[in-house]
Write a protein that holds these residues in place. Structure first.
Motif, PDB file in Angstrom:
ATOM      1  N   LEU A  37      42.252  23.434  -9.364  1.00 56.95           N
ATOM      2  CA  LEU A  37      43.124  22.622  -8.521  1.00 56.95           C
ATOM      3  C   LEU A  37      42.762  21.137  -8.612  1.00 56.95           C
ATOM      4  O   LEU A  37      43.645  20.269  -8.663  1.00 56.95           O
ATOM      5  CB  LEU A  37      43.045  23.099  -7.070  1.00 56.95           C
ATOM      6  N   VAL A  38      41.477  20.827  -8.654  1.00 59.28           N
ATOM      7  CA  VAL A  38      41.048  19.434  -8.791  1.00 59.28           C
ATOM      8  C   VAL A  38      41.579  18.855 -10.104  1.00 59.28           C
ATOM      9  O   VAL A  38      42.104  17.735 -10.148  1.00 59.28           O
ATOM     10  CB  VAL A  38      39.511  19.323  -8.729  1.00 59.28           C
ATOM     11  N   ALA A  39      41.443  19.622 -11.171  1.00 57.15           N
ATOM     12  CA  ALA A  39      41.933  19.163 -12.472  1.00 57.15           C
ATOM     13  C   ALA A  39      43.447  18.971 -12.460  1.00 57.15           C
ATOM     14  O   ALA A  39      43.972  18.021 -13.050  1.00 57.15           O
ATOM     15  CB  ALA A  39      41.534  20.164 -13.560  1.00 57.15           C
ATOM     16  N   GLU A  40      44.171  19.858 -11.773  1.00 60.15           N
ATOM     17  CA  GLU A  40      45.627  19.732 -11.677  1.00 60.15           C
ATOM     18  C   GLU A  40      46.019  18.482 -10.895  1.00 60.15           C
ATOM     19  O   GLU A  40      46.998  17.808 -11.232  1.00 60.15           O
ATOM     20  CB  GLU A  40      46.224  20.976 -11.007  1.00 60.15           C
ATOM     21  N   ASN A  41      45.276  18.175  -9.838  1.00 55.73           N
ATOM     22  CA  ASN A  41      45.547  16.938  -9.101  1.00 55.73           C
ATOM     23  C   ASN A  41      45.413  15.726 -10.004  1.00 55.73           C
ATOM     24  O   ASN A  41      46.242  14.803  -9.971  1.00 55.73           O
ATOM     25  CB  ASN A  41      44.579  16.820  -7.911  1.00 55.73           C
ATOM     26  N   PHE A  50      47.944  11.214 -13.176  1.00 56.01           N
ATOM     27  CA  PHE A  50      47.966  10.367 -14.373  1.00 56.01           C
ATOM     28  C   PHE A  50      49.177  10.648 -15.267  1.00 56.01           C
ATOM     29  O   PHE A  50      49.417   9.901 -16.207  1.00 56.01           O
ATOM     30  CB  PHE A  50      46.661  10.513 -15.139  1.00 56.01           C
ATOM     31  N   ASN A  51      49.944  11.690 -14.930  1.00 56.34           N
ATOM     32  CA  ASN A  51      51.215  11.933 -15.607  1.00 56.34           C
ATOM     33  C   ASN A  51      52.386  11.323 -14.836  1.00 56.34           C
ATOM     34  O   ASN A  51      53.543  11.554 -15.160  1.00 56.34           O
ATOM     35  CB  ASN A  51      51.455  13.436 -15.780  1.00 56.34           C
ATOM     36  N   GLY A  52      52.062  10.569 -13.768  1.00 53.64           N
ATOM     37  CA  GLY A  52      53.106   9.915 -12.994  1.00 53.64           C
ATOM     38  C   GLY A  52      53.746  10.791 -11.949  1.00 53.64           C
ATOM     39  O   GLY A  52      54.770  10.435 -11.361  1.00 53.64           O
ATOM     40  N   GLU A  53      53.161  11.956 -11.694  1.00 56.12           N
ATOM     41  CA  GLU A  53      53.685  12.874 -10.687  1.00 56.12           C
ATOM     42  C   GLU A  53      52.884  12.714  -9.394  1.00 56.12           C
ATOM     43  O   GLU A  53      51.825  12.078  -9.370  1.00 56.12           O
ATOM     44  CB  GLU A  53      53.577  14.321 -11.177  1.00 56.12           C
ATOM     45  N   THR A  54      53.403  13.288  -8.308  1.00 52.87           N
ATOM     46  CA  THR A  54      52.681  13.267  -7.032  1.00 52.87           C
ATOM     47  C   THR A  54      51.673  14.396  -7.003  1.00 52.87           C
ATOM     48  O   THR A  54      52.040  15.562  -7.145  1.00 52.87           O
ATOM     49  CB  THR A  54      53.641  13.419  -5.840  1.00 52.87           C
TER      50      THR A  54
END
Length: 317
Positions: free
Chosen positions: A298-302, A307-311
């Motif tokens: 989950l940390v990696a997904e955040n 950094f992909n411009g998503e929330t």
């Protein structure tokens, strides 16, 4: 290539899977020292902090490229979020994976304390004199008892489900009353905190550590509890005035306590260690192999989302 500094040696493969193009600055030992953090933070884009381990503002200042702090844990009192926000740094946490294992441990502490499992285990293993018999070593059942949950968030609700399945009745106190459908599903009733303390057979603390909740359970609150009641804390140690708790236990103002967290971890007062009616755990609420892997994921997904411009799913500022 972007770079992320991971403060402690949490599971790594999830970061490699989700962030394959990133450079991972990962400790060769258990953790980076403060001096190492000051040096290695100089050119990182993100830092992964770990609950219970303070990220100093000095380290933040030493990281001019820092755009994100991703906390490994639900509680984020190890980060000065206001300071990070002023510097334009996004902060996230990882709450979802901690819910079920923390509720599981809270339920375990309730059973272990009420049924005197810790006390009996210690006596048997230490070969202390222990008389066996039908009317000896009696304990308290949880069936039919009232559980008072202080903090009806995700963990509080998960604990309520377990307690209801064990035949307990539920009252709760929360900043806001939960919706009627959830109350009905859990058979839970909202009450003021003082009423909860006065009427409950077990009181479980499931709140974050904030200026409001710090030492919310002190001498006054403990005095409201039944002499037969148990206090369970899997939240944060400073939520309870530890000295007041020791006094209440020594004076038998309450029947016992199950504690996974402490005011000055890892220091535990000798008085708590010596009391037979207290079950102690070394902050293991989320400490399962499965949970640690889920938290890294989950940390990696955040980080990936931000950094992909998503929330990011768990942005907190």
């Amino acid at each position: 290539m972007k770079k992320v500094l991971i403060m402690l040696a949490v599971p790594r493969c999830q970061f490699e899977q989700v962030l394959p193009e990133w450079e991972l600055v990962y400790p060769s030992n258990e953790f980076f020292t403060h001096d190492e953090l000051m040096t290695k933070a100089a050119d990182v884009d993100a830092i992964v902090t770990v609950y219970g381990n303070k990220l100093s503002n000095e380290v933040i200042d030493a990281a001019p490229k820092l755009k994100m702090i991703a906390n490994f844990g639900a509680g984020y009192d190890n980060i000065d979020v206001e300071y990070a926000t002023k510097k334009g740094i996004v902060v996230t946490n990882s709450p979802d994976p901690v819910t079920e294992p923390t509720a599981e441990l809270a339920m375990g502490l309730m059973i272990a304390t009420a049924r005197r499992m810790g006390e009996m285990n210690t006596m048997l293993k230490n070969k202390e004199a222990l008389k066996w018999g039908v009317m000896r070593n009696l304990s308290t059942t949880l069936v039919g008892k009232q559980l008072g949950i202080v903090g009806m968030g995700a963990i509080g609700k998960a604990l309520a489900r377990r307690a209801v399945a064990s035949g307990m009745q539920i009252v709760y106190h929360n900043r806001k009353q939960v919706d009627a459908a959830t109350e009905q599903q859990l058979g839970a009733r909202y009450v003021p905190l003082d009423e909860l303390l006065k009427s409950s057979d077990v009181v479980s603390l499931n709140v974050p550590l904030t200026a409001v909740t710090k030492r919310m359970i002190g001498e006054r609150e403990l005095a409201l509890m039944k002499p037969s009641a148990y206090l369970i804390n899997t939240a944060r140690g400073p939520v309870v005035d530890e000295a007041a708790l020791v006094t209440a236990l020594q004076n038998k103002e309450i029947a016992g306590a199950g504690l996974d967290v402490f005011e000055n971890e890892p220091i535990i007062p000798d008085a708590l260690r010596e009391l037979p009616n207290v079950v102690l755990m070394p902050h293991l609420g989320t400490a399962t192999h499965e949970t640690r892997g889920e938290m890294s994921l989950l940390v990696a997904e955040n980080i990936r989302c931000f950094f992909n411009g998503e929330t990011p799913p768990n942005r907190i500022n």
